[in-house]
Design an enzyme around this catalytic site. Structure first.
Site, PDB file in Angstrom:
ATOM      1  N   GLU A   1       1.504  31.023  26.216  1.00  0.00           N
ATOM      2  CA  GLU A   1       2.941  31.067  26.564  1.00  0.00           C
ATOM      3  C   GLU A   1       3.607  29.700  26.383  1.00  0.00           C
ATOM      4  OE1 GLU A   1       4.429  33.297  29.838  1.00  0.00           O
ATOM      5  OE2 GLU A   1       2.844  34.801  29.735  1.00  0.00           O
TER       6      GLU A   1
ATOM      7  N   ASP B   1      -5.754  34.046  28.108  1.00  0.00           N
ATOM      8  CA  ASP B   1      -5.257  34.993  29.091  1.00  0.00           C
ATOM      9  C   ASP B   1      -5.570  36.361  28.502  1.00  0.00           C
ATOM     10  OD1 ASP B   1      -3.859  36.779  30.596  1.00  0.00           O
ATOM     11  OD2 ASP B   1      -1.992  35.626  30.654  1.00  0.00           O
TER      12      ASP B   1
ATOM     13  N   ASN C   1      -5.634  39.148  30.113  1.00  0.00           N
ATOM     14  CA  ASN C   1      -4.974  40.201  30.882  1.00  0.00           C
ATOM     15  C   ASN C   1      -5.957  41.293  31.301  1.00  0.00           C
ATOM     16  OD1 ASN C   1      -2.186  39.815  31.606  1.00  0.00           O
ATOM     17  ND2 ASN C   1      -1.704  39.740  29.427  1.00  0.00           N
TER      18      ASN C   1
END
Ligand code: 4LC
Length: 578
Positions: free
Chosen positions: A318, A465, A467
Site C-alpha cells: 500500500e 499482506d 489477507n
C-alpha cells in the site's frame, strides 16, 4: 510534501507553498572563489543537441541569462550572441538603476573565450569550446567556465515537521550525489537565522517547536560543489505525539546486523488513497483523529519507524506512487537504502522493496501481475484451465490488478550469496479465499521458475499482506506445501463460485514471526494477515522483534492512531543464513 525548485542553469517547475530564498551567493563555504571572477555555468550533455550558458550580464550586478545554443554551432557565433545580449542589457536600465544613457555609438565589447593563455579558435564547436576552467572575457568582466557542475534540480521539504521526527529533504541533482553534498540546517532566532545542524537528515528537538527551518544545500560530486540553494520550510515545527508504538520495539533494533545475519521488515503502511476516503474516515477508522490520517503526518511516523529498525530488507505494501517518489525513496536513500516500486494497474498504490545498499545490489527483477501472468504465461496454463471451468471466478481473478514483486539481491561481500525476495498484497475480501488461493498458486509457480531456472537453489524470503489468517487454506498451502481440492476455502464465496483444484509446491517455508494474534487491528476486525515466509532449509530465526503491547494499541481504541501510522503492525525478524 511540498517544495520548490531552484537552479542556476535551468528553469524548473516550482511547486508548493514554500518560499524560495534564492541561490546562495558564493561566499564563505565550499562554494567560495575569488570575488573578481564571476562564473559562467555551462550545461552540455551528449544526449541533447543544445547547450546552455548561464551567466550574469549587464550593468550593476547584471541579470542572469540562460543562453541556449546549438552544440554544433561555432564558438564565434555564440560569442557574437553574448556580445549582442550585453549591448541589449546595457541599453536597458538595470535593476535599481537609472536608465543608462544609451551610448551614442554603441559598439560590441570584445568577447573572447580563453583556455589557459590562448583564445579558443572561433571555428571550434560550442560542445568542444566550453571546457571546465576556461575563462570568458566580456569587455572588462571575466567569467570562469564551470562545465556541468553539480546542480540541484529539486530540493523539497515535507510540509509537516514534527519535533522528534527526522526531516529528510528530497534532493535531486544533476552531475552530483546527495551523499557528496553539504547540508546546513538553520533555525529562526531573534529575527534572523542560526545554524542548527549539518547533516542530511535533521531531527528537530522540542526546543524547535514553533520555529521555521531553513535548509541550505551545496550540491557536490565528491570533487567540487555547485551553486547552493536555500529553502525555507512552509510551516513551523510542531509538537510530536509523544511515545509511539514503535519506540519500545526499537530497543531491539538499535544495532544493525552483519552478514550472515539479516533483518527483514514487512509492513502494510496504509495507502493515502484509502486512508483519506470519506468511508475510511467515518466507517473504517472513526476513532482516529483526521489529522492523524493525513499522509504528511503519517509520513513522519513511517520514516522514523522504518529508519529506526536498522533493517536490511524492507517490503512495503500500500505504497502510494507519490509517497514512494517524493517521501519514502528520498528518506530511505538518506538512511542507506535503495528501493524499487511496483504500481498496481488501475490503482494508485503498490509494492515497494528496499534493501541496504551497502550490503546488497539488485541483480534482477521478476515482477508480475497475477492476472497477466495467468492469461499469457504458459507456466500457468493448468491453473487457467481449471478456473476457466467457472467463468465468475476466472473473471474475478483476471479483473484484479494484484501484483507480485520479486527481487533477486546479491551480497556485495560474497557475490556467490544471492537472495530472492518476494513481496505481495493479495485480494482483500473476507470471502475471497478462493481468489487468494489462485493468486498464491501463480506466485509459487513463478517463484519456482525464478529459483530453479534463473537462479538454481537460491533462498527465498516471501513477505506480504496475504489477507489470510493462520487457519486459512492459503496459510496451510504455503507452510505445508499442498492443499487439497476439497478444502473449504475453495468455496469461500459459496458453491456457485467454487473452483476446486489441488495445489502443491516444493519450498519448505515457515512464518518467521509465527502467528501473532493480529497484524491488522481496526475497529471492525483484528487478525493475523501478514507474514514473512522464509526457507527453513536456508534460514534460522534468531530474533523476532516483539509487537507493541495490547494496551498500547487499544489505548487509542484501534489502529491507525496518533502514535501508529497504519492499520497494520510491522513484522520484523532477524535471520541467520545457514
Ligand atoms: C479493507 C481495506 C479493502 C482485511 N479486510 C477485511 N475486511 C476489509 C475491509 C476493508 C480490508 C479488509 O482496508 N481495503 C478495499 O480496498 C481498500 C483497502 C485495501 O486494503 C480501501 C478502499 C477504499 C476505502 C477503504 C479501503 C477482512 C475482515 N476479515 C477478514 C478475513 C480474512 C481476510 C480479510 C478480512 C481472511 N482470511
Amino acid at each position: 510534501m511540498c517544495g520548490l525548485v531552484s537552479s542556476a542553469a535551468r528553469s524548473l517547475p516550482s511547486a508548493g507553498s514554500q518560499r524560495l530564498v534564492g541561490r546562495f551567493p558564493s561566499g564563505p563555504g565550499p562554494n567560495s572563489r575569488p570575488a573578481a571572477m564571476q562564473t559562467a555555468v555551462v550545461r552540455c550533455v551528449p544526449t541533447e543537441t543544445k547547450l546552455t550558458i548561464s551567466l550574469r550580464l549587464g550593468p550593476g550586478n547584471g541579470s542572469q541569462r540562460h543562453l541556449q545554443r546549438e552544440q554544433s554551432e561555432s564558438l564565434r557565433t555564440a560569442l557574437g550572441r553574448i556580445a549582442h545580449n550585453l549591448l541589449k542589457a546595457q541599453a536597458k536600465p538595470g535593476k535599481g538603476q537609472k536608465a543608462a544613457q544609451a551610448p551614442a555609438q554603441a559598439s560590441a565589447p570584445p568577447v573572447v573565450l580563453y583556455l589557459g593563455e590562448e583564445p579558443v579558435p572561433g571555428d571550434t564547436s560550442n560542445a568542444e569550446a566550453w571546457q571546465d576552467g576556461a575563462v570568458l572575457q566580456v569587455g572588462e568582466a571575466r567569467y570562469r567556465v564551470e562545465r556541468n557542475p553539480p546542480t540541484l534540480t529539486q530540493l523539497r521539504l515535507p510540509s509537516s515537521l514534527l519535533a522528534g521526527f527526522p526531516v529528510c529533504p528530497k534532493v535531486e541533482l544533476e552531475f552530483g550525489e546527495a551523499s557528496h553534498s553539504l547540508f546546513e540546517w538553520l533555525r529562526e532566532a531573534d529575527g534572523g537565522w542560526e545554524a542548527a545542524a549539518s547533516s542530511r537528515v535533521f531531527t528537530p528537538s522540542n526546543s524547535y517547536i514553533g520555529l521555521k527551518l531553513k535548509l541550505r544545500c551545496h550540491p557536490g560530486d565528491g570533487r567540487r560543489f555547485g551553486a547552493a540553494v536555500e529553502l525555507e520550510s512552509g510551516g513551523t515545527v510542531e509538537a510530536g505525539p509523544g511515545a509511539c508504538t514503535f519506540d519500545s520495539r526499537q530497543w531491539f533494533t538499535r544495532q544493525g546486523l552483519e552478514e550472515p545475519q539479516l533483518r527483514v521488515v514487512s509492513y502494510n503502511i496504509l495507502a493515502d488513497v484509502y486512508a483519506q476516503t470519506e468511508f475510511s474516515r467515518s466507517n473504517l477508522y472513526p476513532y482516529c483523529p483526521p489529522y492523524a490520517l493525513e499522509i504528511d503526518y503519517r509520513q513522519n511516523l513511517i520514516k522514523k519507524e522504518l529508519s529506526g529498525y536498522n533493517a536490511d530488507i524492507i517490503c512495503l505494501q500500500e505504497v502510494d506512487k507519490n509517497v514512494f517518489t517524493n517521501s519514502l525513496s528520498p528518506a530511505l536513500d538518506a538512511f542507506g537504502f535503495q528501493g524499487v516500486f511496483r504500481i498496481k494497474e488501475k490503482q494508485h498504490e503498490g509494492l515497494a522493496t528496499f534493501f541496504r545498499a551497502s550490503k546488497y545490489r539488485l541483480l534482477s527483477q521478476h515482477d508480475v501481475t497475477f492476472s497477466e501472468a495467468l492469461a499469457s504465461d504458459p507456466l500457468h496454463f493448468e491453473v487457467l484451465e481449471k478456473i476457466s471451468a467457472n467463468p465468475t471466478v476466472k473473471e474475478k481473478v483476471l479483473q484484479r490488478s494484484t501484483a507480485f514483486q520479486v527481487c533477486v539481491l546479491q551480497s556485495l561481500k560474497d557475490s556467490s550469496k544471492k537472495l530472492c525476495v518476494g513481496n505481495t498484497h493479495l485480494y482483500w475480501h473476507p470471502k475471497g479465499g478462493h481468489i487468494r488461493l489462485v493468486q498464491i498458486a501463480i506466485a509459487f509457480r513463478h517463484l519456482q521458475r525464478v529459483t530453479t531456472e534463473v537462479y538454481p537453489g537460491i533462498p527465498v524470503i516471501f513477505c506480504g499482506d496475504f489477507n489470510s489468517t493462520p487457519n486459512s487454506g492459503l496459510y496451510e498451502f504455503v507452510t505445508k506445501g499442498h492443499i487439497s481440492a476439497d478444502h473449504p476455502d475453495w468455496t469461500s464465496n459459496g458453491e456457485e463460485e467454487q473452483c476446486s483444484m489441488s495445489l502443491t509446491h516444493s519450498f519448505k517455508l515457515k512464518s518467521a514471526c509465527g502467528e501473532p494474534a493480529y497484524t491488522n487491528y481496526v475497529g471492525g476486525f483484528q487478525g493475523c494477515l501478514d507474514y514473512i515466509f522464509i526457507d527453513i532449509n536456508m534460514f534460522e530465526v534468531f530474533q523476532v522483534i516483539p509487537f507493541p503491547s495490547h494496551e498500547e494499541i487499544i489505548c487509542h481504541l484501534a489502529l491507525p492512531s496518533v502514535s501508529h501510522p497504519s492499520d497494520h503492525i510491522a513484522l520484523i525478524c532477524d535471520l541467520k543464513c545457514k
